[in-house]
Design a protein around this motif. Structure first.
Motif, PDB file in Angstrom:
ATOM      1  N   LYS A   1       0.828  -1.207   0.000  1.00 38.93           N
ATOM      2  CA  LYS A   1       0.000   0.000   0.000  1.00 38.93           C
ATOM      3  C   LYS A   1       0.862   1.256   0.000  1.00 38.93           C
ATOM      4  O   LYS A   1       0.526   2.250  -0.654  1.00 38.93           O
ATOM      5  CB  LYS A   1      -0.944  -0.010   1.208  1.00 38.93           C
ATOM      6  CG  LYS A   1      -2.094  -0.995   1.099  1.00 38.93           C
ATOM      7  CD  LYS A   1      -3.008  -0.919   2.319  1.00 38.93           C
ATOM      8  CE  LYS A   1      -4.169  -1.893   2.194  1.00 38.93           C
ATOM      9  NZ  LYS A   1      -5.065  -1.853   3.382  1.00 38.93           N
TER      10      LYS A   1
ATOM     11  N   GLU B   1      -3.494  -0.165  -4.858  1.00 38.30           N
ATOM     12  CA  GLU B   1      -4.829   0.092  -4.317  1.00 38.30           C
ATOM     13  C   GLU B   1      -5.394  -1.163  -3.642  1.00 38.30           C
ATOM     14  O   GLU B   1      -4.982  -2.289  -3.927  1.00 38.30           O
ATOM     15  CB  GLU B   1      -5.771   0.535  -5.444  1.00 38.30           C
ATOM     16  CG  GLU B   1      -5.326   1.790  -6.181  1.00 38.30           C
ATOM     17  CD  GLU B   1      -5.435   3.040  -5.320  1.00 38.30           C
ATOM     18  OE1 GLU B   1      -6.204   3.002  -4.331  1.00 38.30           O
ATOM     19  OE2 GLU B   1      -4.770   4.041  -5.647  1.00 38.30           O
ATOM     20  N   ASP B   2      -6.378  -0.936  -2.745  1.00 37.87           N
ATOM     21  CA  ASP B   2      -7.006  -2.045  -2.027  1.00 37.87           C
ATOM     22  C   ASP B   2      -7.579  -3.085  -2.981  1.00 37.87           C
ATOM     23  O   ASP B   2      -7.480  -4.293  -2.735  1.00 37.87           O
ATOM     24  CB  ASP B   2      -8.118  -1.521  -1.110  1.00 37.87           C
ATOM     25  CG  ASP B   2      -7.573  -0.775   0.103  1.00 37.87           C
ATOM     26  OD1 ASP B   2      -6.377  -0.946   0.416  1.00 37.87           O
ATOM     27  OD2 ASP B   2      -8.336  -0.023   0.738  1.00 37.87           O
TER      28      ASP B   2
END
Length: 298
Positions: A229, A234-235
């Motif tokens: 991260k 990105e998640d």
């Protein structure tokens, strides 16, 4: 000569990670000897808590070989008192001059809790542990050739601690941009040993499946997830075991030529040494995998 200078002269550019079964010990000896004869500079061993105790493993492999360096990646600080860590490393460093590298790490919360201990702040724990090692050093042997003390460090704060309190950092399973950023943070006077995986296979679906089976991003509290991260992933890309982009960045797969290029990318980015874990389901043993790659990696 400092421990960093000594290590740079002895580790070699590429080493191997031997994830041997708990027993029989003769398998350890045989694998270590084959890797040494293949020309590698260093064997790296890992440790959770219990089972394969890392200093016992290292002593077996040091005794079975003649010149190769044997290192811990990592010796788990939750597995022993800091005085025991310092003493064990000092005894091996004295017995096998120039052939020991000590990587110390904090492991992960799930593993620590499973052992019956209470997880604590990794940074604080590591700082206090290094204090304890330093305090006990006067009671331990002083090897003629100093061995490097490395800190398993993924995040910036742990890397700064590695820079200030150790001989360098030992990050694992990160993309090449992480290696570059780590070198910049450590400066040129510290050792940077990078752990990488290699999956021998050209089928993308199969190779990525092997990578995801390691559960690197799926483990509760995964430090790898946090570090990715910080690199801007990105998640959504990190969910469900990681997108193809994430897997391709963190795992080196392909034929021998492709893997060698990826490993050398880390050396070009500032790593002094790369320890390689090979996954090759079609080969019968870890030693056979490293023998196959040796003409390319070395």
């Amino acid at each position: 000569m400092t421990a960093v200078d000594e290590a740079r002269g002895r580790l070699g550019k590429v080493g191997v990670v031997l994830m041997t079964p708990i027993a029989p010990a003769e398998d350890w000896r045989r694998a270590a000897k084959r890797v040494e004869e293949a020309g590698y500079g260093t064997i790296w061993l890992n440790e959770a808590i219990g089972g394969r105790e890392v200093f016992s493993q290292m002593s077996v492999m040091l005794a079975a070989t003649d010149r190769i360096v044997v290192g811990s990646a990592i010796a788990n600080l939750w597995a022993r008192h800091p005085a025991a860590m310092q003493g064990a490393a000092a005894v091996l460093g004295d017995a096998y001059p120039g052939r020991l590298a000590l990587g110390v790490g904090v492991s992960m919360g799930a593993i620590v809790e499973q052992s019956g201990q209470k997880w604590a702040s990794p940074l604080t724990k590591m700082r206090e542990y290094l204090d304890g090692m330093d305090t006990s050093a006067s009671a331990a042997p002083v090897p003629d050739i100093p061995f490097p003390r490395l800190v398993a460090a993924l995040g910036p704060k742990m890397q700064e601690l590695a820079r200030d309190r150790a001989d360098g950092a030992l990050p694992a399973a990160m993309p090449v941009e992480h290696t570059k950023a780590t070198r910049e943070r450590l400066g040129q006077d510290k050792l940077l040993v990078v752990m990488q995986t290699a999956i021998l296979g050209t089928d993308p679906e199969k190779a990525r499946g092997i990578a995801r089976s390691t559960q690197m991003l799926a483990m509760p509290g995964s430090p790898y997830l946090r570090s990715l991260k910080t690199l801007g992933y990105e998640d959504a890309a990190l969910a469900d075991g990681g997108s193809d982009e994430v897997i391709d960045a963190c795992f080196n797969w392909g034929d021998e030529t492709a893997i060698v290029k990826r490993i050398h990318d880390h050396l070009d980015a500032g790593a002094d040494h790369v320890g390689v874990t090979v996954f090759a389901p079609d080969l019968p043993s870890a030693a056979a995998q490293y023998e196959r790659l040796a003409p390319f990696l070395l």
